[in-house]
Write an enzyme that holds these catalytic residues in place. Structure first.
Site, short mmCIF file in Angstrom:
data_model
loop_
_atom_site.label_atom_id
_atom_site.label_comp_id
_atom_site.label_asym_id
_atom_site.label_seq_id
_atom_site.Cartn_x
_atom_site.Cartn_y
_atom_site.Cartn_z
N HIS A 187 0.83 -1.21 0.00
CA HIS A 187 0.00 0.00 0.00
C HIS A 187 0.87 1.25 0.00
O HIS A 187 1.84 1.33 0.76
CB HIS A 187 -0.92 0.01 1.23
CG HIS A 187 -2.05 0.98 1.12
ND1 HIS A 187 -1.90 2.32 1.38
CD2 HIS A 187 -3.35 0.80 0.75
CE1 HIS A 187 -3.05 2.94 1.20
NE2 HIS A 187 -3.95 2.03 0.81
N LYS B 84 34.16 35.12 -39.20
CA LYS B 84 33.95 35.71 -37.87
C LYS B 84 33.91 34.60 -36.82
O LYS B 84 33.27 33.57 -37.00
CB LYS B 84 32.66 36.51 -37.85
CG LYS B 84 32.54 37.47 -36.68
CD LYS B 84 31.32 38.37 -36.88
CE LYS B 84 31.32 39.52 -35.87
NZ LYS B 84 31.11 39.04 -34.51
N THR C 107 4.17 14.06 3.72
CA THR C 107 4.79 14.91 2.69
C THR C 107 5.58 16.03 3.34
O THR C 107 6.66 16.41 2.87
CB THR C 107 3.71 15.50 1.77
OG1 THR C 107 3.04 14.45 1.08
CG2 THR C 107 4.34 16.46 0.75
N ASN C 108 5.04 16.56 4.44
CA ASN C 108 5.62 17.76 5.04
C ASN C 108 7.01 17.55 5.63
O ASN C 108 7.73 18.53 5.86
CB ASN C 108 4.68 18.31 6.12
CG ASN C 108 3.37 18.78 5.55
OD1 ASN C 108 3.23 18.89 4.32
ND2 ASN C 108 2.40 19.07 6.41
N GLU D 235 29.75 33.93 -23.64
CA GLU D 235 28.38 34.43 -23.71
C GLU D 235 27.42 33.46 -23.02
O GLU D 235 26.51 33.88 -22.28
CB GLU D 235 27.97 34.63 -25.17
CG GLU D 235 28.70 35.79 -25.83
CD GLU D 235 28.60 35.78 -27.34
OE1 GLU D 235 29.14 36.70 -27.97
OE2 GLU D 235 28.00 34.84 -27.90
N SER E 21 29.17 33.75 -37.50
CA SER E 21 28.15 34.57 -38.16
C SER E 21 27.60 33.84 -39.38
O SER E 21 28.33 33.12 -40.07
CB SER E 21 28.74 35.91 -38.58
OG SER E 21 27.82 36.64 -39.37
N HIS F 41 37.65 51.43 -14.68
CA HIS F 41 36.61 52.23 -15.34
C HIS F 41 36.64 52.03 -16.86
O HIS F 41 36.25 52.91 -17.63
CB HIS F 41 36.77 53.73 -15.02
CG HIS F 41 36.73 54.04 -13.56
ND1 HIS F 41 35.56 54.31 -12.90
CD2 HIS F 41 37.72 54.10 -12.63
CE1 HIS F 41 35.83 54.55 -11.62
NE2 HIS F 41 37.13 54.42 -11.42
N ASP G 263 0.07 3.03 3.70
CA ASP G 263 0.28 2.22 4.90
C ASP G 263 1.67 1.62 4.97
O ASP G 263 2.20 1.39 6.07
CB ASP G 263 -0.75 1.08 4.94
CG ASP G 263 -2.17 1.60 5.09
OD1 ASP G 263 -2.33 2.76 5.53
OD2 ASP G 263 -3.11 0.86 4.75
#
Length: 488
Positions: free
Chosen positions: A144, A339, A155-156, A346, A333, A203, A147
């Site tokens: 079962h 290219k 579940t919790n 990426e 490309s 920068h 059971d």
């Protein structure tokens, strides 16, 4: 206690066609006869047909281990018939190894506790175990789902336990090794190029020199630090909710059940698992998963920094920086012949962005705990496992298809050093900041070399050549990288 050996020769799969009747507390419902799932799974397929997002298979495999541990503990304590236990354990092993992956079709978008997925596992294990014992399926099964398979559980407490086990296994076996392997590959190149002087940039503008090795060592250190924080975060999910059952009190579970299940899971997985010190926190919150997700985000941030720097440094080849030569993996490309693009970098940036976004979802879900249960568990495990998986994968592809094949364009590196105006920084202690700034502006505005501008403003040529030596402006790169330098 030795268990009778289950019949391992029966085929996986029912071999039936059409439908069969399954029943639950709501009544009878037809399910596909070729599958092991039962009534509650079938109802969930009807009631939660939302999108294409399926519950991660890694969760179900972890659930197989959790149910196996529970069956072993229940059998050893005499609460579960040895023959039933042996069949349940074998069925759980099949779940854990992935042999029954097709039996778990449910969507992520279901009950926030994960009840449908727990019952999916219970039903599949019960039917498969019944088959192993030469019994029928559905109404004719002799094992079962509630059971026997779910004995002393809820579940919790089992869903958060399976979440933790799945995440620990994914990060331990997948994410961390790949992150560390990428860091090692970056570190190898850092040491290879320890003494190659290049121009620094702050920068996005020219700054004082450093070496290529020093720059790469920064990426390595970021990734290793992030990996260390990720590993440390796993401590928070080594505590398990198992044994708390419905609300943390352990109702319907015998004393010591949580401790015994945690110990059995530790034995089965090799993970340092223990029962949660406070089951109410374990079931009412998702704090441990939030911590792991945040650590995964930290790896993503470090990865994005390294990948973006590589993209910038490989820009060109004729109209960019082009200090790095990336492997030419595929045409870049559909219209521009010849290219080649930084595609691995990426992909890494996109993965990093995805992980950062998924962490935001996990954090928001973690704040949704109400009273004795946080009912945002499916979305959390989906996002954490997805983040861990794609981070590990992209670290592997970036290492294999890019980092391990990257080479320096030494001519470009040297040219950028020679043309830099910020070498004037070395003159500042000798002639003052303002006069050094005037030299830099003069060279820039007149298009001359820094040396010509300095001499034009009264700096002795010999002094300039002695002071403005890029190799003396980078500190001690071999010390920074942990290398011996017999020449110093």
């Amino acid at each position: 206690m030795p268990f009778p050996k289950a019949d391992h020769d029966l085929p996986i799969g029912t071999g039936a066609t059409g439908t069969r009747a399954e029943t639950d507390a709501m009544g009878e419902i037809d399910v596909p006869a070729e599958h092991y799932w039962g009534a509650q799974t079938q109802r969930a397929l009807q009631h939660f047909a939302i999108g294409d997002d399926r519950m991660p298979v890694a969760l179900y495999r972890a659930y197989g281990i959790v149910k196996q541990a529970a069956a072993l503990v229940n059998a050893e304590a005499g609460r579960l018939d040895p023959n039933l236990a042996a069949a349940i354990v074998h069925a759980c092993e099949e779940v854990a190894e992935g042999s029954l992956d097709d039996e778990f079709p449910l969507y992520v978008w279901q009950s926030g506790s994960g009840t449908q997925s727990n019952m999916n596992v219970n039903e599949v294990v019960a039917n498969r175990a019944s088959q192993l014992l030469a019994g029928g399926l559905g109404r004719d099964r002799i094992v079962h789902p509630n059971d026997h398979v779910n004995l002393a559980q809820s579940t919790n407490d089992t869903f958060p336990t399976a979440m933790h086990v799945a995440t620990l296994l994914e990060v331990r076996d997948g994410t961390l090794p790949q992150v560390l392997a990428l860091a090692a590959a970056i570190g190898d190149r850092a040491r290879r190029w320890a003494d190659v002087v290049k121009i620094g940039r702050t920068h996005l503008q020219d700054a004082t020199p450093l070496t290529v090795g020093q720059e790469w060592s920064g990426w390595e250190a970021q990734l290793r630090d992030a990996a260390s924080r990720l590993e440390q975060s796993l401590d928070a999910i080594c505590e398990l909710a198992a044994g708390g059952t419905a609300v943390g009190t352990g109702i319907n579970a015998p004393d010591g059940f949580g401790e015994a299940v945690a110990a059995k899971l530790a034995e089965l997985t090799g993970l340092p698992l223990v029962t949660a010190r406070n089951k109410f926190a374990a079931q009412g919150s998702l704090d441990g998963m939030v911590a792991v997700s945040a650590a995964l985000r930290g790896v993503a941030v470090a990865l994005m920094k390294a990948a973006n720097d590589m993209r910038w440094l490989s820009s060109g080849p004729r109209a960019g920086l082009h200090e790095l030569r990336l492997p030419e993996n595929e045409p870049g490309s559909s219209i521009m012949p010849g290219k080649v693009n930084p595609t691995q970098q990426e992909a890494a940036v996109m993965v990093a962005l995805q992980v950062i976004g998924e962490d935001s979802i996990v954090a928001a879900a973690g704040a949704q705990g109400n009273f004795e249960l946080n009912t945002m568990r499916p979305i959390v495990i989906q996002n954490v496992l997805h983040s861990a998986r794609i981070l590990g994968d992209v670290c592997g592809t970036l290492r294999l298809h890019s980092v391990e094949g990257i080479e320096l364009d030494r001519e470009a590196v040297a040219e950028h050093v020679d043309r830099s105006l910020m070498l004037v920084t070395a003159l500042s202690p000798h002639i003052g900041y303002d006069k050094a700034a005037a030299i830099a502006h003069k060279a820039d505005h007149e298009g001359t070399t820094l040396r010509e501008a300095a001499i034009g403003l009264g700096v002795d040529a010999a002094d300039f050549d002695r002071i403005v030596d890029p190799a003396t402006m980078v500190g001690d790169p071999r010390r920074d990288l942990g290398l011996e330098d017999p020449g110093r």
